[in-house]
Design a protein around this motif. Structure first.
Motif, PDB file in Angstrom:
ATOM      1  N   UNK A  73       0.851  -1.189   0.000  1.00  0.00           N
ATOM      2  CA  UNK A  73       0.000   0.000   0.000  1.00  0.00           C
ATOM      3  C   UNK A  73       0.882   1.232   0.000  1.00  0.00           C
ATOM      4  N   UNK A  74       0.603   2.173   0.898  1.00  0.00           N
ATOM      5  CA  UNK A  74       1.407   3.379   1.017  1.00  0.00           C
ATOM      6  C   UNK A  74       2.847   3.022   1.385  1.00  0.00           C
ATOM      7  N   UNK A  75       3.804   3.703   0.720  1.00  0.00           N
ATOM      8  CA  UNK A  75       5.228   3.507   1.030  1.00  0.00           C
ATOM      9  C   UNK A  75       5.850   4.860   1.331  1.00  0.00           C
ATOM     10  N   UNK A  76       6.429   4.978   2.504  1.00  0.00           N
ATOM     11  CA  UNK A  76       7.071   6.236   2.863  1.00  0.00           C
ATOM     12  C   UNK A  76       8.561   6.184   2.516  1.00  0.00           C
TER      13      UNK A  76
ATOM     14  N   UNK B 117      -2.315   0.152  -4.668  1.00  0.00           N
ATOM     15  CA  UNK B 117      -2.288  -1.090  -3.897  1.00  0.00           C
ATOM     16  C   UNK B 117      -1.836  -2.222  -4.805  1.00  0.00           C
ATOM     17  N   UNK B 118      -1.149  -3.174  -4.212  1.00  0.00           N
ATOM     18  CA  UNK B 118      -0.828  -4.439  -4.870  1.00  0.00           C
ATOM     19  C   UNK B 118      -1.675  -5.487  -4.162  1.00  0.00           C
ATOM     20  N   UNK B 119      -2.486  -6.187  -4.920  1.00  0.00           N
ATOM     21  CA  UNK B 119      -3.426  -7.129  -4.303  1.00  0.00           C
ATOM     22  C   UNK B 119      -3.147  -8.572  -4.715  1.00  0.00           C
TER      23      UNK B 119
ATOM     24  N   UNK C  71     -12.415   4.016 -11.380  1.00  0.00           N
ATOM     25  CA  UNK C  71     -11.397   4.647 -10.531  1.00  0.00           C
ATOM     26  C   UNK C  71      -9.985   4.262 -10.956  1.00  0.00           C
ATOM     27  N   UNK C  72      -9.835   3.093 -11.570  1.00  0.00           N
ATOM     28  CA  UNK C  72      -8.509   2.580 -11.910  1.00  0.00           C
ATOM     29  C   UNK C  72      -7.865   3.429 -12.996  1.00  0.00           C
ATOM     30  N   UNK C  73      -6.675   3.952 -12.686  1.00  0.00           N
ATOM     31  CA  UNK C  73      -5.919   4.756 -13.641  1.00  0.00           C
ATOM     32  C   UNK C  73      -4.645   4.063 -14.088  1.00  0.00           C
ATOM     33  N   UNK C  74      -4.149   3.161 -13.254  1.00  0.00           N
ATOM     34  CA  UNK C  74      -2.947   2.396 -13.565  1.00  0.00           C
ATOM     35  C   UNK C  74      -3.157   0.934 -13.238  1.00  0.00           C
ATOM     36  N   UNK C  75      -2.651   0.059 -14.112  1.00  0.00           N
ATOM     37  CA  UNK C  75      -2.869  -1.379 -13.991  1.00  0.00           C
ATOM     38  C   UNK C  75      -1.539  -2.069 -14.249  1.00  0.00           C
TER      39      UNK C  75
ATOM     40  N   UNK D  43       0.835 -10.855  -8.185  1.00  0.00           N
ATOM     41  CA  UNK D  43      -0.125  -9.883  -7.670  1.00  0.00           C
ATOM     42  C   UNK D  43      -0.572  -8.963  -8.798  1.00  0.00           C
ATOM     43  N   UNK D  44      -1.583  -8.161  -8.515  1.00  0.00           N
ATOM     44  CA  UNK D  44      -2.066  -7.153  -9.457  1.00  0.00           C
ATOM     45  C   UNK D  44      -1.870  -5.787  -8.799  1.00  0.00           C
ATOM     46  N   UNK D  45      -1.223  -4.881  -9.524  1.00  0.00           N
ATOM     47  CA  UNK D  45      -1.054  -3.509  -9.048  1.00  0.00           C
ATOM     48  C   UNK D  45      -2.186  -2.677  -9.640  1.00  0.00           C
TER      49      UNK D  45
END
Length: 141
Positions: A67-70, A88-90, A113-117, A123-125
């Motif tokens: 998910x979020x990466x700092x 997210x990577x699911x 909502x999906x803009x990038x695939x 996994x699926x990003x």
């Protein structure tokens, strides 16, 4: 420290979108790093495909950077949508990754909502980036 599990949707807790390190530093305030549209998309995907793992460190699993990466965390890139709380990577639990990928591709109109695939082996990003010319950006490693 008592571990608090902040529920974001009927199926997802805050910790499923962030790393253990981020949660240890910011606690429930970590929610500020996430785009609400991403959280809504994750639940919509869950409603359609059943159980999907994003991060599972809360449940003693090995996934915590999906998910979020700092800054300073593994796999972080300054240009990654993960760095902005928009990706997210699911990993699906009820179907195989290839079936999920194929079904999503056939039904992108249901997930506007999906803009990038991202197409990966295990996994699926998915991200909610701005769609240039209204098109989803596809990429592979």
């Amino acid at each position: 420290m008592e571990l608090i599990s902040m529920r974001l949707t009927k199926n997802y807790k805050l910790q499923e979108f962030i790393s253990k390190n981020v949660f240890d530093i910011y606690g429930e305030k970590s929610v500020k790093f996430l785009c609400p549209r991403l959280i809504e998309l994750a639940q919509k995907l869950r409603d359609n495909y059943g159980a999907l793992t994003i991060n599972n460190w809360l449940y003693f699993g090995d996934r915590q950077y999906s998910g979020f990466r700092q800054e300073g965390e593994p796999y972080r890139s300054i240009t990654s949508q993960h760095s902005f709380g928009r990706a997210i990577d699911i990993v699906p639990l009820n179907i195989d990754v290839e079936s999920l990928r194929e079904d999503l591709l056939k039904n992108l109109d249901k997930f506007v909502e999906i803009g990038g695939f991202g197409i990966y082996k295990t996994f699926v990003h998915l991200d909610i980036r701005y769609k240039v010319d209204g098109n989803v950006q596809f990429f592979e490693p």
